[in-house]
Scaffold this active site. Structure first.
Site, PDB file in Angstrom:
ATOM      1  N   ASP A 161     -11.276  -2.083  11.647  1.00 12.46           N
ATOM      2  CA  ASP A 161     -10.308  -3.058  11.135  1.00 12.46           C
ATOM      3  C   ASP A 161      -9.924  -4.075  12.196  1.00 12.46           C
ATOM      4  O   ASP A 161      -9.926  -5.285  11.965  1.00 12.46           O
ATOM      5  CB  ASP A 161      -9.051  -2.342  10.624  1.00 12.46           C
ATOM      6  CG  ASP A 161      -9.289  -1.663   9.281  1.00 12.46           C
ATOM      7  OD1 ASP A 161     -10.265  -2.026   8.597  1.00 12.46           O
ATOM      8  OD2 ASP A 161      -8.507  -0.767   8.925  1.00 12.46           O
ATOM      9  N   GLU A 168     -11.371  -4.541   1.099  1.00 10.22           N
ATOM     10  CA  GLU A 168     -10.678  -5.310   0.069  1.00 10.22           C
ATOM     11  C   GLU A 168     -11.545  -6.448  -0.467  1.00 10.22           C
ATOM     12  O   GLU A 168     -11.393  -6.883  -1.604  1.00 10.22           O
ATOM     13  CB  GLU A 168      -9.365  -5.860   0.638  1.00 10.22           C
ATOM     14  CG  GLU A 168      -8.247  -4.848   0.744  1.00 10.22           C
ATOM     15  CD  GLU A 168      -8.337  -3.947   1.954  1.00 10.22           C
ATOM     16  OE1 GLU A 168      -7.359  -3.272   2.270  1.00 10.22           O
ATOM     17  OE2 GLU A 168      -9.409  -3.899   2.617  1.00 10.22           O
ATOM     18  N   HIS A 221      -5.405  -8.934   3.049  1.00  3.70           N
ATOM     19  CA  HIS A 221      -4.369  -9.135   4.057  1.00  3.70           C
ATOM     20  C   HIS A 221      -4.934  -9.431   5.436  1.00  3.70           C
ATOM     21  O   HIS A 221      -4.400 -10.267   6.178  1.00  3.70           O
ATOM     22  CB  HIS A 221      -3.462  -7.906   4.107  1.00  3.70           C
ATOM     23  CG  HIS A 221      -4.179  -6.611   4.379  1.00  3.70           C
ATOM     24  ND1 HIS A 221      -3.726  -5.680   5.282  1.00  3.70           N
ATOM     25  CD2 HIS A 221      -5.337  -6.078   3.877  1.00  3.70           C
ATOM     26  CE1 HIS A 221      -4.546  -4.647   5.314  1.00  3.70           C
ATOM     27  NE2 HIS A 221      -5.532  -4.877   4.466  1.00  3.70           N
ATOM     28  N   ARG A 222      -6.006  -8.772   5.804  1.00  7.19           N
ATOM     29  CA  ARG A 222      -6.533  -8.953   7.157  1.00  7.19           C
ATOM     30  C   ARG A 222      -7.201 -10.321   7.325  1.00  7.19           C
ATOM     31  O   ARG A 222      -7.187 -10.880   8.422  1.00  7.19           O
ATOM     32  CB  ARG A 222      -7.484  -7.816   7.525  1.00  7.19           C
ATOM     33  CG  ARG A 222      -6.798  -6.467   7.487  1.00  7.19           C
ATOM     34  CD  ARG A 222      -7.386  -5.454   8.428  1.00  7.19           C
ATOM     35  NE  ARG A 222      -6.730  -4.173   8.265  1.00  7.19           N
ATOM     36  CZ  ARG A 222      -5.550  -3.854   8.776  1.00  7.19           C
ATOM     37  NH1 ARG A 222      -4.893  -4.732   9.509  1.00  7.19           N
ATOM     38  NH2 ARG A 222      -5.009  -2.668   8.559  1.00  7.19           N
ATOM     39  N   LYS A 268       0.446  -6.368   1.709  1.00 11.01           N
ATOM     40  CA  LYS A 268      -0.251  -5.091   1.607  1.00 11.01           C
ATOM     41  C   LYS A 268       0.094  -4.179   2.781  1.00 11.01           C
ATOM     42  O   LYS A 268       0.245  -2.961   2.610  1.00 11.01           O
ATOM     43  CB  LYS A 268      -1.760  -5.341   1.552  1.00 11.01           C
ATOM     44  CG  LYS A 268      -2.617  -4.075   1.462  1.00 11.01           C
ATOM     45  CD  LYS A 268      -4.088  -4.455   1.347  1.00 11.01           C
ATOM     46  CE  LYS A 268      -4.994  -3.238   1.414  1.00 11.01           C
ATOM     47  NZ  LYS A 268      -4.865  -2.363   0.251  1.00 11.01           N
ATOM     48  N   ASN A 275      -4.740  -1.877  -4.761  1.00  8.35           N
ATOM     49  CA  ASN A 275      -5.946  -1.989  -3.939  1.00  8.35           C
ATOM     50  C   ASN A 275      -5.796  -1.167  -2.665  1.00  8.35           C
ATOM     51  O   ASN A 275      -6.349  -1.491  -1.623  1.00  8.35           O
ATOM     52  CB  ASN A 275      -6.220  -3.454  -3.587  1.00  8.35           C
ATOM     53  CG  ASN A 275      -7.681  -3.702  -3.234  1.00  8.35           C
ATOM     54  OD1 ASN A 275      -8.550  -2.865  -3.478  1.00  8.35           O
ATOM     55  ND2 ASN A 275      -7.962  -4.854  -2.654  1.00  8.35           N
ATOM     56  N   ASP A 315       0.818  -1.217   0.000  1.00  2.77           N
ATOM     57  CA  ASP A 315       0.000   0.000   0.000  1.00  2.77           C
ATOM     58  C   ASP A 315       0.850   1.263   0.000  1.00  2.77           C
ATOM     59  O   ASP A 315       0.583   2.207  -0.747  1.00  2.77           O
ATOM     60  CB  ASP A 315      -0.929   0.004   1.221  1.00  2.77           C
ATOM     61  CG  ASP A 315      -2.271  -0.641   0.918  1.00  2.77           C
ATOM     62  OD1 ASP A 315      -2.340  -1.415  -0.050  1.00  2.77           O
ATOM     63  OD2 ASP A 315      -3.242  -0.372   1.645  1.00  2.77           O
TER      64      ASP A 315
END
Length: 653
Positions: free
Chosen positions: A322, A350, A397-398, A422, A94, A51
């Site tokens: 998040d 995402e 990623h999360r 990311k 993204n 990112d």
């Protein structure tokens, strides 16, 4: 080569220290503000990830000068509010933070710019931000679908006295982008928020950063924000980026699930006075009963004390959208259900994170209820335990980082683990340094060397699970024979292996619901097992099935590639062998005890042929690994072999 999957064994405990990477949210905001400011800014502890790389590439394309410093920072030469490049096409992958903030800033930068990203970015709505910008004079066109990227921005100026209205219930990044862009107009401007503002801490972070770069925004509660006339960004000289509080959540969760108060998991780089809202994730863990301590730049977490357990909670997650994802996995290890509410923004990230989280949790045998803006998780119990699963990550990623936590309940396969680049490229290395897996002993060797008997007795002595990998290949051979699939048909046999319905139990093994313990020991099936085991597609189909046995409290696995392929990180590797003559005599004895015919010469010849075939096969050949200890049983009995294996394990070799 990109890693397509990562297999995680069941974890037993966690402890240790983690130095966090820089915050993604702060890094991208600081990069943008430093590029807009007057003067040079040195950014320290800046996150190096996909990112931030997209943001740096975009700023470089806009003519912003950046250079590494001797101290490991990045020196950014500010443009004073006017980017040198008046025309550019920017690819932002993204990176939502970069895309939305640059859309707002470039709308009034006086140039012509195209902003685009990966296909998923083109599915993420940006219409509310575009409408707000157009209302105060911006000239923006959606190039494909109205209200979505890619975007074309043409020169425009903010109308004097503009009052910009924007919805607050879609994405706080829209408001943050607007706030960072409006000082460039040089006139007094007001932003009014319509509806409830979500993710307020992220907006507060934006205001904090703007103030550090010389622009103070007047806030009327969370309803209106005023930027004064003549506002101008100025370099603070040096800016130190905090550690990423969202990334901290995974390690604090590790501590809450698997660490003791004496040996907690401690994250460095973010503390109780951090400007990131996700630092309050620690409060949510405390509400669940975890032991939490914090200092100026660190937080530590451990399990509840005094024999207590984590408790499920009902939480409005507006302030930690998040990090709230991590709570969904912590909920698996708590008593009582957990409800995560006010998380509608998950659906435009995402991936649709509510749907994705529910789908993957169900693979683990977890009961989940999903709604438009909530997720309710009922943790597993003795009657419905967590089960091994292959987790899809949706290029998010999360998702990958969150689901690593489920390995405390069962072995997992994480597909596309590289998506963590990311925001946290080294995540799984850091995870592996903190989490302690269940131990595994890998015992390899040729047929009839005694490894099965030794392995089973070592497992029983330690109270570990036992994996007879050879039995899996015999089961495949038997299932293929019964299905009429030739053992030379690799694709057909692999398909059989992929859907093998097998249950191991104390007294034997069931295939498709019936006992087959004796059937798979026949010489014909043993020979077929050796043939199908040489097929790459079959071995790949059975790899995760074997690794799924790596559970608490530990595992002893025997086979021909346990230490080389299946469990390369085994704490103890043993290569157990004997001469063909001795092994042939043992096999004859076994057959005679079962009242089966036995010819010593033919059995020895068959064993030697299998050895040659196993050693010569292209995939996972039979061999002693460099770190495997040799245990020759030609002249020792089973009791001595078991004792030696146990001694090696107990003493750490």
């Amino acid at each position: 080569m990109k890693m397509t999957f990562l297999d995680l064994p069941q974890m037993l405990a966690a402890s240790g220290n983690v130095t966090l990477p820089g915050s993604k949210s702060i890094s991208n905001r600081a990069l943008l503000l430093a590029s807009l400011a007057k003067g040079e800014t040195e950014l320290r502890a800046l996150l190096d990830s996909d990112d931030t790389a997209r943001m740096r590439e975009a700023l470089a394309a806009l003519g912003v000068a950046m250079a590494a410093t001797d101290t490991g920072g990045l020196k950014v030469t500010g443009s004073g509010g006017q980017f040198p490049a008046r025309r550019a096409e920017l690819f932002l992958g993204n990176a939502g933070t970069a895309f939305r903030s640059l859309t707002a800033v470039l709308a009034f930068a006086g140039g012509e710019y195209v902003l685009k990203g990966v296909p998923r970015m083109h599915e993420r709505p940006i219409g509310d931000l575009v409408v707000a910008l157009k209302a105060c004079g911006a000239n923006i066109e959606s190039l494909e679908k109205e209200g979505f990227p890619p975007l074309l921005l043409r020169p425009a100026a903010i109308r004097p006295g503009s009052v910009v209205k924007i919805r607050g219930d879609v994405s706080s990044q829209f408001l943050s982008g607007l706030l960072m862009a409006l000082p460039l107009a040089g006139v007094e401007t007001t932003v009014e928020v319509e509806g409830e503002l979500i993710s307020k801490p992220y907006v507060d972070m934006t205001l904090n950063l703007m103030a550090r770069f010389g622009v103070a925004v007047e806030r009327d509660d969370w309803r209106a924000f005023s930027i004064p006339a003549g506002a101008c960004y100025r370099s603070p000289g040096v800016y130190q980026v905090e550690g990423d509080a969202s990334s901290a959540s995974y390690f604090l969760a590790l501590g809450a699930i698997g660490a003791t108060a004496d040996n907690p998991v401690r994250v460095a780089g973010v503390g109780k006075n951090a400007i990131q809202g996700d630092v309050r994730f620690a409060d949510a863990l405390a509400a669940m009963g975890a032991t939490i301590e914090a200092g100026e730049d660190w937080i530590a977490a451990a399990r509840p004390t005094n024999g207590k357990t984590l408790k499920g909670i009902h939480l409005d997650c507006n302030h930690i959208p998040d990090a709230a994802m991590t709570l969904a996995l912590v909920a698996l290890f708590a008593e009582g259900e957990t409800t995560l509410a006010n998380i509608a923004s998950w659906r435009v990230k995402e991936t649709d994170r509510i749907a994705a989280m529910a789908a993957e949790l169900r693979k683990l045998n977890v009961r989940v209820e999903e709604g438009a803006d909530f997720l309710r998780i009922v943790p597993p119990d003795a009657a419905r335990p967590l089960q091994p699963a292959v987790i899809d990550t949706y290029d998010d990623h999360r998702m990958a980082m969150c689901f690593s936590l489920a390995s405390f309940g069962a072995p997992l396969r994480i597909n596309d683990p590289g998506c963590v680049a990311k925001t946290f490229p080294d995540y799984f290395d850091s995870f592996g340094a903190i989490a302690r897996p269940a131990p595994v002993i890998a015992i390899d060797g040729p047929t009839a060397s005694g490894k099965g008997t030794v392995s089973a007795r070592v497992a029983a002595a330690l109270g570990f699970h036992y994996l007879d990998s050879g039995a899996l290949y015999r089961l495949v051979a038997l299932a293929a024979r019964e299905a009429g699939v030739d053992w030379q048909d690799e694709a057909g046999v692999a398909a059989i292996a992929a859907r093998l319905d097998v249950v191991f139990h104390a007294d034997g093994v069931r295939l498709n619901g019936r006992e087959v313990g004796e059937a798979i020991r026949h010489e014909e099936i043993s020979s077929g097992a050796s043939k199908v085991a040489a097929m790459p597609a079959v071995r790949e189909a059975l790899l995760f099935r074997q690794r799924a046995f790596h559970r608490s409290p530990g595992l002893v696995g025997d086979g021909r590639d346990m230490g080389s392929v299946v469990f390369p990180e085994a704490q103890l590797k043993i290569f157990l062998t004997a001469s063909p003559a001795v092994r042939a005599e043992r096999r004859v004895k076994q057959l005679l005890e079962r009242n089966e015919p036995a010819d010593l010469d033919s059995i020895r010849a068959d064993l030697e042929a299998r050895d040659a075939r196993d050693r010569a096969r292209h995939i996972a050949p039979l061999k002693q690994e460099a770190d495997a200890l040799l245990l020759d049983t030609d002249h020792i009995g089973i009791d001595d072999a078991v004792a030696k294996a146990l001694e090696w394990f107990m003493t750490g070799n």
